[in-house]
Design a protein around this motif. Structure first.
Motif, PDB file in Angstrom:
ATOM      1  N   CYS A 102       0.961  -1.256   0.027  1.00 46.17           N
ATOM      2  CA  CYS A 102      -0.063  -0.126  -0.008  1.00 46.17           C
ATOM      3  C   CYS A 102       0.857   1.322   0.108  1.00 46.17           C
ATOM      4  CB  CYS A 102      -0.920  -0.032   1.293  1.00 46.17           C
ATOM      5  SG  CYS A 102      -2.212   1.161   1.263  1.00 46.17           S
ATOM      6  N   ASP A 103       0.617   2.261  -0.788  1.00 47.24           N
ATOM      7  CA  ASP A 103       1.631   3.149  -0.932  1.00 47.24           C
ATOM      8  C   ASP A 103       1.600   4.097   0.218  1.00 47.24           C
ATOM      9  OD1 ASP A 103      -1.164   4.553  -1.211  1.00 47.24           O
ATOM     10  OD2 ASP A 103      -0.849   5.316  -3.328  1.00 47.24           O
ATOM     11  N   VAL A 104       0.584   4.334   1.008  1.00 47.60           N
ATOM     12  CA  VAL A 104       0.508   5.092   2.170  1.00 47.60           C
ATOM     13  C   VAL A 104       1.365   4.510   3.393  1.00 47.60           C
ATOM     14  CG1 VAL A 104      -1.606   4.220   3.253  1.00 47.60           C
ATOM     15  CG2 VAL A 104      -0.786   6.528   3.633  1.00 47.60           C
ATOM     16  N   PHE A 105       1.444   3.136   3.441  1.00 46.14           N
ATOM     17  CA  PHE A 105       2.276   2.375   4.182  1.00 46.14           C
ATOM     18  C   PHE A 105       3.727   2.504   3.914  1.00 46.14           C
ATOM     19  CE2 PHE A 105      -0.954  -1.217   5.520  1.00 46.14           C
ATOM     20  CZ  PHE A 105      -1.590  -0.159   6.035  1.00 46.14           C
ATOM     21  N   ARG A 106       4.006   2.710   2.555  1.00 42.82           N
ATOM     22  CA  ARG A 106       5.271   2.734   2.281  1.00 42.82           C
ATOM     23  C   ARG A 106       5.989   4.317   2.511  1.00 42.82           C
ATOM     24  NH1 ARG A 106       3.116  -0.255  -2.261  1.00 42.82           N
ATOM     25  NH2 ARG A 106       3.280   1.607  -3.609  1.00 42.82           N
ATOM     26  N   PHE A 107       4.773   5.063   2.145  1.00 45.06           N
ATOM     27  CA  PHE A 107       5.314   6.548   2.225  1.00 45.06           C
ATOM     28  C   PHE A 107       5.627   6.614   3.982  1.00 45.06           C
ATOM     29  CE2 PHE A 107       3.111  10.288   4.266  1.00 45.06           C
ATOM     30  CZ  PHE A 107       3.959  11.441   3.645  1.00 45.06           C
ATOM     31  N   ARG A 108       4.815   6.368   4.744  1.00 45.07           N
ATOM     32  CA  ARG A 108       5.162   6.421   6.204  1.00 45.07           C
ATOM     33  C   ARG A 108       6.261   5.582   6.756  1.00 45.07           C
ATOM     34  NH1 ARG A 108      -1.330   6.309   7.764  1.00 45.07           N
ATOM     35  NH2 ARG A 108      -1.548   8.568   7.766  1.00 45.07           N
ATOM     36  N   ALA A 109       6.639   4.526   6.413  1.00 39.72           N
ATOM     37  CA  ALA A 109       7.781   4.002   6.482  1.00 39.72           C
ATOM     38  C   ALA A 109       9.045   4.541   6.160  1.00 39.72           C
ATOM     39  CB  ALA A 109       7.830   2.520   5.824  1.00 39.72           C
ATOM     40  N   ARG A 110       9.027   5.080   4.917  1.00 41.91           N
ATOM     41  CA  ARG A 110      10.274   5.888   4.544  1.00 41.91           C
ATOM     42  C   ARG A 110      10.237   7.231   5.271  1.00 41.91           C
ATOM     43  NH1 ARG A 110       8.824   2.032   1.237  1.00 41.91           N
ATOM     44  NH2 ARG A 110      10.176   1.294  -0.343  1.00 41.91           N
ATOM     45  N   ARG A 111       9.202   7.915   5.614  1.00 46.23           N
ATOM     46  CA  ARG A 111       9.016   9.042   6.171  1.00 46.23           C
ATOM     47  C   ARG A 111       9.881   8.941   7.696  1.00 46.23           C
ATOM     48  NH1 ARG A 111       3.517  11.361   8.864  1.00 46.23           N
ATOM     49  NH2 ARG A 111       4.038   9.196   9.825  1.00 46.23           N
ATOM     50  N   GLU A 112       9.324   7.660   8.248  1.00 48.09           N
ATOM     51  CA  GLU A 112       9.984   7.511   9.621  1.00 48.09           C
ATOM     52  C   GLU A 112      11.457   7.260   9.579  1.00 48.09           C
ATOM     53  OE1 GLU A 112       9.676   4.388  13.268  1.00 48.09           O
ATOM     54  OE2 GLU A 112       8.373   3.854  11.542  1.00 48.09           O
ATOM     55  N   ASN A 113      12.047   6.533   8.394  1.00 46.52           N
ATOM     56  CA  ASN A 113      13.142   6.419   8.499  1.00 46.52           C
ATOM     57  C   ASN A 113      14.013   7.691   8.190  1.00 46.52           C
ATOM     58  OD1 ASN A 113      13.202   3.804   8.513  1.00 46.52           O
ATOM     59  ND2 ASN A 113      13.184   3.292   6.460  1.00 46.52           N
ATOM     60  N   GLY A 114      13.372   8.498   7.186  1.00 49.50           N
ATOM     61  CA  GLY A 114      14.020   9.900   7.036  1.00 49.50           C
ATOM     62  C   GLY A 114      14.114  10.653   8.260  1.00 49.50           C
TER      63      GLY A 114
END
Length: 375
Positions: A105-117
């Motif tokens: 899911c794109d929103v899950f991927r967005f949030r995971a990368r945001r957290e890493n960043g």
């Protein structure tokens, strides 16, 4: 979700792809059901909640039959693709649940990368932060749920996700500034403050970037423009961070990329690190009524289609949102007539909700509370 062969998308028009091929999703009601299940992915959603979201005040008398038919239609492309549709789109008691892997899911991927960043930014690893935050922004295909605008749940979710997206753009700009690339972010920030003129954090970055790029007069002019906007629209002055930054520029104090990066890292550490047992949140009014904060977006306003409906004449029809972005709870003002206040201070665009803060909406005072052990 079908061994990640099937992918869901909400960061743009609602989308279902199988093996990379977009599927036909039918009419607006069918797309709305998929979207509402997607934004509540891996959680059961009752028929009543689905019906209220999709049909709002115009529910058909046979709404359960209508939902059953829509779910059957949504399962068809999964079945045709050889995926166990009933495992993905489950019927559960009095409702439904869509089961989605983190990578699907794109929103899950967005949030995971945001957290890493954000964690990289907090640790001062600015190059890694820029990379991860750019990857997060790369998940977006366009305005959130753009094909469902006008539906209350879709509009509220879009506002909340756009706020998260802006936060990522801000964080990436901070990482770029910290690496000595202030020039590279000026144009983007100048466009964003035009579209979001009350968001002081964007102005702070723009002013900082202009000053670091050797454009002192432009930095001071940006600060003056912000003062004018806030005075005209809200009758308030900028916050202390803007005032301190403006004073440094007037004194021509050196502001290095390193010091700007240190400030960015300090701000990034304000992220609330949620444990495995996530707290529940509620709003409690003065007479003891308790309003739960549920899901990603909780809508507050005067009309009954809000999650928290307040019978208060000074409350706008759609007044504010509480956004659970996975790290913090954020209170966002929806350009309401009478504003939103946290502990007596008017919220400009959005503000962080900490345990125990007092929120005033119209003439209604609410206390925001985290309940870490509901039992």
């Amino acid at each position: 979700m079908g061994e990640v062969r099937a992918q869901l998308g909400v960061l743009g028009p609602v989308q279902l792809t199988i093996d990379g091929v977009p599927q036909q999703l039918g009419g607006p009601k069918q797309r709305a059901v998929l979207a509402y299940l997607a934004i509540n992915a891996n959680r059961p959603v009752s028929v009543d909640a689905l019906a209220s979201a999709v049909w709002e005040e115009n529910q058909p008398p046979d709404v359960r039959v209508s939902l059953h038919a829509i779910v059957s239609n949504l399962r068809k492309p999964l079945r045709d693709g050889g995926i166990d549709a009933r495992t993905v789109l489950q019927h559960m008691g009095t409702g439904y649940r869509i089961v989605v892997d983190d990578a699907a899911c794109d929103v899950f991927r967005f949030r995971a990368r945001r957290e890493n960043g954000l964690r990289a930014l907090a640790a001062g690893r600015f190059a890694a932060a820029s990379t991860a935050l750019s990857e997060a922004l790369g998940q977006w295909r366009g305005p959130v749920l753009s094909d469902l605008r006008g539906l209350g749940f879709a509009d509220a979710y879009a506002v909340a996700l756009d706020d998260e997206r802006l936060g990522v753009i801000e964080a990436r700009a901070e990482a770029e500034i910290a690496q000595g690339r202030a020039d590279a972010v000026v144009s983007e920030l100048a466009l964003l403050v035009r579209d979001h003129p009350l968001r002081e954090s964007l102005w702070e970055q723009l002013i900082t970037a202009l000053y670091l790029a050797g454009r002192q007069s432009d930095a001071l002019e940006a600060a003056r423009r912000l003062r004018g906007v806030l005075a005209d629209q809200l009758g308030i002055d900028p916050g202390h961070r803007i005032r301190d930054l403006e004073a440094k520029i007037l004194r021509q104090e050196p502001l290095t990329a390193v010091s700007a990066g240190a400030a960015s890292a300090t701000r990034a550490t304000t992220i609330v690190d949620r444990s495995w047992h996530e707290p529940q949140a509620v709003m409690r009014d003065r007479i003891g009524n308790v309003y739960p904060i549920v899901g990603t977006v909780t809508r507050i306003g005067r009309l009954s289609d809000n999650d928290i409906a307040l019978a208060d004449g000074r409350v706008s029809r759609h007044h504010a949102l509480v956004v659970d972005n996975g790290f913090t709870y954020v209170l966002k003002d929806l350009s309401s007539s009478n504003g939103v206040y946290i502990d007596g201070v008017r919220v400009v665009d959005s503000g962080i909700l900490a345990d125990g803060v007092r929120v005033r909406i119209g003439d209604t005072e609410l206390t925001f509370m985290l309940i870490r052990d509901p039992a």
